[in-house]
Write a protein that holds these residues in place. Structure first.
Motif, PDB file in Angstrom:
ATOM      1  N   ARG A   1       0.838  -1.201   0.000  1.00 35.22           N
ATOM      2  CA  ARG A   1       0.000   0.000   0.000  1.00 35.22           C
ATOM      3  C   ARG A   1       0.874   1.251   0.000  1.00 35.22           C
ATOM      4  N   LEU A   2       1.931   1.245   0.799  1.00 32.16           N
ATOM      5  CA  LEU A   2       2.844   2.389   0.853  1.00 32.16           C
ATOM      6  C   LEU A   2       3.499   2.613  -0.510  1.00 32.16           C
ATOM      7  N   ALA A   3       3.971   1.547  -1.121  1.00 36.00           N
ATOM      8  CA  ALA A   3       4.643   1.662  -2.424  1.00 36.00           C
ATOM      9  C   ALA A   3       3.670   2.143  -3.509  1.00 36.00           C
ATOM     10  N   ARG A   4       2.446   1.626  -3.521  1.00 40.01           N
ATOM     11  CA  ARG A   4       1.441   2.072  -4.509  1.00 40.01           C
ATOM     12  C   ARG A   4       1.126   3.552  -4.342  1.00 40.01           C
ATOM     13  N   LEU A   5       1.020   3.988  -3.099  1.00 42.72           N
ATOM     14  CA  LEU A   5       0.715   5.387  -2.813  1.00 42.72           C
ATOM     15  C   LEU A   5       1.801   6.302  -3.371  1.00 42.72           C
ATOM     16  N   ILE A   6       3.060   5.945  -3.169  1.00 42.30           N
ATOM     17  CA  ILE A   6       4.169   6.745  -3.686  1.00 42.30           C
ATOM     18  C   ILE A   6       4.145   6.751  -5.207  1.00 42.30           C
ATOM     19  N   GLY A   7       3.892   5.605  -5.807  1.00 44.53           N
ATOM     20  CA  GLY A   7       3.800   5.530  -7.262  1.00 44.53           C
ATOM     21  C   GLY A   7       2.729   6.451  -7.820  1.00 44.53           C
ATOM     22  N   GLN A   8       1.589   6.506  -7.164  1.00 40.73           N
ATOM     23  CA  GLN A   8       0.500   7.385  -7.604  1.00 40.73           C
ATOM     24  C   GLN A   8       0.889   8.851  -7.484  1.00 40.73           C
ATOM     25  N   VAL A   9       1.510   9.209  -6.381  1.00 39.43           N
ATOM     26  CA  VAL A   9       1.922  10.604  -6.181  1.00 39.43           C
ATOM     27  C   VAL A   9       2.934  11.005  -7.242  1.00 39.43           C
ATOM     28  N   GLN A  10       3.921  10.156  -7.495  1.00 41.21           N
ATOM     29  CA  GLN A  10       4.957  10.490  -8.467  1.00 41.21           C
ATOM     30  C   GLN A  10       4.414  10.513  -9.892  1.00 41.21           C
ATOM     31  N   ALA A  11       3.437   9.696 -10.189  1.00 43.52           N
ATOM     32  CA  ALA A  11       2.859   9.670 -11.535  1.00 43.52           C
ATOM     33  C   ALA A  11       2.056  10.932 -11.832  1.00 43.52           C
ATOM     34  N   ASN A  12       1.529  11.554 -10.793  1.00 42.88           N
ATOM     35  CA  ASN A  12       0.637  12.702 -10.986  1.00 42.88           C
ATOM     36  C   ASN A  12       1.244  14.054 -10.618  1.00 42.88           C
ATOM     37  N   ASN A  13       2.468  14.059 -10.101  1.00 38.60           N
ATOM     38  CA  ASN A  13       3.065  15.316  -9.626  1.00 38.60           C
ATOM     39  C   ASN A  13       4.563  15.328  -9.877  1.00 38.60           C
ATOM     40  N   ASP A  14       5.101  16.506 -10.111  1.00 43.83           N
ATOM     41  CA  ASP A  14       6.552  16.665 -10.179  1.00 43.83           C
ATOM     42  C   ASP A  14       7.036  16.930  -8.759  1.00 43.83           C
ATOM     43  N   THR A  15       7.623  15.926  -8.146  1.00 41.56           N
ATOM     44  CA  THR A  15       8.068  16.059  -6.757  1.00 41.56           C
ATOM     45  C   THR A  15       9.587  16.141  -6.639  1.00 41.56           C
ATOM     46  N   SER A  16      10.260  16.376  -7.754  1.00 41.32           N
ATOM     47  CA  SER A  16      11.722  16.437  -7.697  1.00 41.32           C
ATOM     48  C   SER A  16      12.167  17.508  -6.707  1.00 41.32           C
ATOM     49  N   GLY A  17      13.056  17.132  -5.847  1.00 40.38           N
ATOM     50  CA  GLY A  17      13.592  18.069  -4.866  1.00 40.38           C
ATOM     51  C   GLY A  17      12.711  18.304  -3.658  1.00 40.38           C
ATOM     52  N   LEU A  18      11.513  17.722  -3.630  1.00 38.66           N
ATOM     53  CA  LEU A  18      10.596  17.936  -2.506  1.00 38.66           C
ATOM     54  C   LEU A  18      10.553  16.707  -1.604  1.00 38.66           C
ATOM     55  N   THR A  19      10.151  16.901  -0.361  1.00 42.06           N
ATOM     56  CA  THR A  19      10.071  15.807   0.594  1.00 42.06           C
ATOM     57  C   THR A  19       8.654  15.256   0.707  1.00 42.06           C
ATOM     58  N   VAL A  20       7.804  15.572  -0.236  1.00 41.56           N
ATOM     59  CA  VAL A  20       6.395  15.213  -0.126  1.00 41.56           C
ATOM     60  C   VAL A  20       6.190  13.711   0.021  1.00 41.56           C
ATOM     61  N   GLU A  21       6.938  12.877  -0.700  1.00 43.90           N
ATOM     62  CA  GLU A  21       6.746  11.435  -0.599  1.00 43.90           C
ATOM     63  C   GLU A  21       7.056  10.936   0.812  1.00 43.90           C
ATOM     64  N   SER A  22       8.092  11.468   1.423  1.00 45.80           N
ATOM     65  CA  SER A  22       8.432  11.055   2.783  1.00 45.80           C
ATOM     66  C   SER A  22       7.309  11.393   3.744  1.00 45.80           C
ATOM     67  N   ARG A  23       6.749  12.566   3.603  1.00 40.22           N
ATOM     68  CA  ARG A  23       5.625  12.956   4.462  1.00 40.22           C
ATOM     69  C   ARG A  23       4.433  12.024   4.247  1.00 40.22           C
ATOM     70  N   ILE A  24       4.171  11.687   2.998  1.00 39.87           N
ATOM     71  CA  ILE A  24       3.051  10.803   2.683  1.00 39.87           C
ATOM     72  C   ILE A  24       3.284   9.417   3.278  1.00 39.87           C
ATOM     73  N   LEU A  25       4.500   8.880   3.141  1.00 35.85           N
ATOM     74  CA  LEU A  25       4.803   7.567   3.704  1.00 35.85           C
ATOM     75  C   LEU A  25       4.604   7.551   5.217  1.00 35.85           C
ATOM     76  N   ILE A  26       5.095   8.573   5.886  1.00 36.34           N
ATOM     77  CA  ILE A  26       4.956   8.650   7.340  1.00 36.34           C
ATOM     78  C   ILE A  26       3.482   8.745   7.721  1.00 36.34           C
ATOM     79  N   ASN A  27       2.747   9.608   7.036  1.00 34.45           N
ATOM     80  CA  ASN A  27       1.325   9.765   7.351  1.00 34.45           C
ATOM     81  C   ASN A  27       0.544   8.486   7.087  1.00 34.45           C
ATOM     82  N   ASP A  28       0.844   7.802   5.975  1.00 32.12           N
ATOM     83  CA  ASP A  28       0.113   6.575   5.685  1.00 32.12           C
ATOM     84  C   ASP A  28       0.454   5.481   6.669  1.00 32.12           C
ATOM     85  N   PHE A  29       1.708   5.400   7.095  1.00 31.19           N
ATOM     86  CA  PHE A  29       2.102   4.436   8.121  1.00 31.19           C
ATOM     87  C   PHE A  29       1.246   4.664   9.369  1.00 31.19           C
TER      88      PHE A  29
END
Length: 123
Positions: free
Chosen positions: A88-116
């Motif tokens: 579930r964590l990996a799918r969530l990150i894949g969805q975020v990266q597919a729909n947003n330019d997150t280069s240089g941002l910590t957004v995925e880390s925040r999402i992983l922590i929140n989903d955990f």
């Protein structure tokens, strides 16, 4: 676990590493921040440690700033035995990266922590 954190905090600061460790029963999610080689070296040591099993890197990227610059290693013990779904964590990150330019941002880390945390709360 408190002893490990105290030891890790001192060693991590000396290596210029920061981060957070989230625990939920036997499940642990760790965020490591710092120079790529220092992070990679530490991750390799963690993965090779026989006390750990099923070690997986969910996200590896360069960012413009750290989430936890003040912590050599922050511990968040969520004190639960709810099973965590790594897929579930990996799918969530894949969805975020597919729909947003997150280069240089910590957004995925925040999402992983929140989903955990959400998985623990909703389990």
């Amino acid at each position: 676990l408190q002893d490990v954190i105290a030891h890790s905090e001192d060693r991590n600061r000396a290596r210029g590493l920061t981060g957070a460790l989230l625990c939920c029963g036997p499940h642990i999610m760790q965020l490591l921040e710092g120079e790529a080689t220092a992070v990679d070296d530490l991750f390799a040591r963690i993965a090779a440690d026989p006390r750990h099993s099923h070690v997986t890197c969910l996200l590896h990227k360069s960012v413009n700033r750290r989430l936890f610059p003040e912590w050599g290693m922050l511990l968040a013990d969520l004190a639960s035995d709810v099973p965590i779904c790594a897929d579930r964590l990996a799918r969530l990150i894949g969805q975020v990266q597919a729909n947003n330019d997150t280069s240089g941002l910590t957004v995925e880390s925040r999402i992983l922590i929140n989903d955990f945390k959400l998985q623990v709360a909703c389990g």
